[in-house]
Design an enzyme around this catalytic site. Structure first.
Site, PDB file in Angstrom:
ATOM      1  N   ILE A 133       0.854  -1.209   0.000  1.00  0.00           N
ATOM      2  CA  ILE A 133       0.000   0.000   0.000  1.00  0.00           C
ATOM      3  C   ILE A 133       0.883   1.251   0.000  1.00  0.00           C
ATOM      4  O   ILE A 133       1.729   1.400   0.882  1.00  0.00           O
ATOM      5  CB  ILE A 133      -0.917   0.041   1.246  1.00  0.00           C
ATOM      6  N   GLY A 184       5.530 -16.775   4.851  1.00  0.00           N
ATOM      7  CA  GLY A 184       6.535 -15.711   4.705  1.00  0.00           C
ATOM      8  C   GLY A 184       6.015 -14.347   5.143  1.00  0.00           C
ATOM      9  O   GLY A 184       6.564 -13.316   4.770  1.00  0.00           O
ATOM     10  N   GLU A 187       7.931 -12.013  10.818  1.00  0.00           N
ATOM     11  CA  GLU A 187       9.347 -11.697  10.968  1.00  0.00           C
ATOM     12  C   GLU A 187      10.085 -12.971  11.366  1.00  0.00           C
ATOM     13  O   GLU A 187       9.477 -13.905  11.901  1.00  0.00           O
ATOM     14  CB  GLU A 187       9.527 -10.656  12.079  1.00  0.00           C
ATOM     15  N   LYS A 202       6.223   0.636  12.390  1.00  0.00           N
ATOM     16  CA  LYS A 202       5.559   1.213  11.207  1.00  0.00           C
ATOM     17  C   LYS A 202       4.853   2.514  11.573  1.00  0.00           C
ATOM     18  O   LYS A 202       4.876   3.482  10.807  1.00  0.00           O
ATOM     19  CB  LYS A 202       4.582   0.200  10.617  1.00  0.00           C
TER      20      LYS A 202
HETATM   21  N1  HSE Z   1       5.981  -9.258   9.487  1.00  0.00           N
HETATM   22  C1  HSE Z   1       5.429  -8.179   8.747  1.00  0.00           C
HETATM   23  C2  HSE Z   1       3.923  -8.261   8.814  1.00  0.00           C
HETATM   24  C3  HSE Z   1       5.908  -8.218   7.339  1.00  0.00           C
HETATM   25  O1  HSE Z   1       3.417  -9.321   9.165  1.00  0.00           O
HETATM   26  O2  HSE Z   1       3.238  -7.284   8.528  1.00  0.00           O
HETATM   27  C4  HSE Z   1       5.558  -7.001   6.531  1.00  0.00           C
HETATM   28  O3  HSE Z   1       6.089  -5.834   7.067  1.00  0.00           O
END
Ligand code: HSE
Length: 419
Positions: A133, A184, A187, A202
């Protein structure tokens, strides 16, 4: 006469060939129009089998950072300390940098901005918040600080995936986390997702671009989904709510900004209600436009690679963040002086710290679980010892911000004086 300008050729040095790095490699191979080529990839584990020609790989960072023919470094490793070294060296060597490393950026944002200015070198990181996004560039370019009333969003894909799987599909927390790891999304240390660290990193990045605020992520009130209890989901369902992990920043009446990451009850009429699985969603509220909603995949190989690709594309036109709210306007100021309506559940009534509440509005108790709904002074959450612990879960109400505190009612005091 042609007005077409020559686009820059990007010779890329890539750090990391994990989920995102390999995704980017594949996408670049299929996008020749981008005029971008990966010259070398620096990896930590040469013994691993890679789906790319052997001669592309090295374990020596200097082979990328000191190579003058490389003009862009793409940093996609998950070790934030090593990433800091890579990014700062690259900027000092006047190589443009693209990174997806939320932790690195959030923890060093002020210094990284100074380096960009000193060496006049762009550093782009759209993929670091909400992956696919384009929220950073929009906050940076489109929304004026004065008009921006608030941001609230689901910014972590893994926790949203886990909440969806546990509460809607009824699989166990552990299994849902394993799936998020397998896909995937998580983290490499999934505690960063589960405990809200990734989301608060974030939020720190969004605060910089929305309001010019330089925050320390760990100093912002935040929690994850680690202490949510099955009884909370039952309560939510009875009231018609979903529980989401929401990062938010809101401009208060005094012009200051409240910012936090906490689980929240979300109502049906909220755009965040239907954001499921690894999707992210961000509602931006501005004075004139009211609400706008950004929605898309917030984790995973290709969604993240898509944002990295967009940054690479922007570099061809010499795009850089100008940090307008920080450098050209009066930066916003954080405040903890506000009241929130919260729900807190505990395993026993005698654990309820009723003295922390300004007002208790509702409570219930059974032999298994009890909960209290009430209004608290936000600053009380700075001391995490009473609410961020096993067997206690705190969830913010949909319209959490409370302007005025009504007088305490006598009955509440009576009830809790018995406890
Ligand atoms: N581990 C992060 C999440 C990956 O699940 O949002 C993307 O930043």
């Amino acid at each position: 006469m042609s007005i077409q300008q020559q686009q820059k050729k990007l010779n890329i040095g890539l750090f990391g060939f994990g989920v995102v790095g390999e995704g980017l490699y594949k996408v670049l191979e299929q996008t020749p129009t981008l005029n971008a080529q990966i010259k070398k990839v620096c990896i930590k584990h040469p013994e691993k089998k890679r789906n790319a020609p052997q001669e592309l790989f090295t374990t020596d960072p200097a082979a990328l950072l000191q190579d003058e023919s490389i003009n862009v470094i793409v940093e996609l490793i998950d070790d934030a300390d090593a990433a800091y070294h890579i990014v700062s060296t690259a900027l000092k060597n006047r190589k443009a940098v693209v990174s997806a490393n939320k932790k690195l950026i959030a923890e060093h944002i002020e210094e990284l901005i100074a380096l960009q200015q000193q060496f006049k070198t762009p550093f782009l990181y759209e993929s670091a918040a909400c992956a696919s996004i384009p929220v950073i560039r929009n906050l940076e370019e489109y929304y004026d600080n004065d008009l921006l009333h608030g941001i609230s969003g689901i910014v972590n894909g893994s926790t949203n995936y886990i909440l969806t799987k546990v509460f809607e599909e009824k699989i166990s927390f552990e299994e849902a986390l394993l799936q998020a790891q397998y896909e995937g999304f998580a983290e490499s240390n999934p505690a960063l997702d589960v405990e809200g660290t990734d989301a608060v990193n974030k939020l720190t990045i969004l605060l910089a671009h929305a309001y010019g605020i330089m925050a320390q992520p760990q100093a912002l009130v935040h929690s994850g989904i680690q202490h949510l209890h099955a009884a909370d989901a039952v309560f939510a369902r009875e009231k018609g709510y979903e529980i989401k992990l929401v990062a938010q920043a809101r401009k208060l009446d005094d012009g200051k900004i409240a910012a936090f990451v906490l689980p929240q009850f979300v109502q049906k009429d909220s755009q965040l209600f239907n954001v499921r699985n690894e999707y992210n969603g961000v509602v931006i509220e501005s004075r004139l436009a009211d609400k706008q909603f950004f929605y898309g995949k917030g984790a995973g190989s290709f969604p993240t690679a898509s944002a990295v690709l967009s940054d690479l594309s922007a570099l061809r036109y010499d795009y850089k963040y100008e940090y307008k709210k920080l450098l050209y306007q009066q930066p916003g100021q954080l405040t903890n002086d506000l009241f929130l309506r919260v729900y807190i559940s505990f395993d026993a009534l005698f654990h309820v710290p009723h003295e922390k509440f300004e007002r208790i509005e509702e409570w219930s108790s059974s032999d298994k679980r009890c909960h209290v709904t009430g209004i608290i002074r936000f600053a009380r959450l700075l001391d995490t010892s009473w609410w961020k612990r096993k067997n206690t879960s705190l969830i913010v109400y949909p319209d959490a911000f409370v302007d005025k505190i009504p007088e305490k009612r006598k009955v509440e005091e009576d009830v809790f004086s018995l406890v």
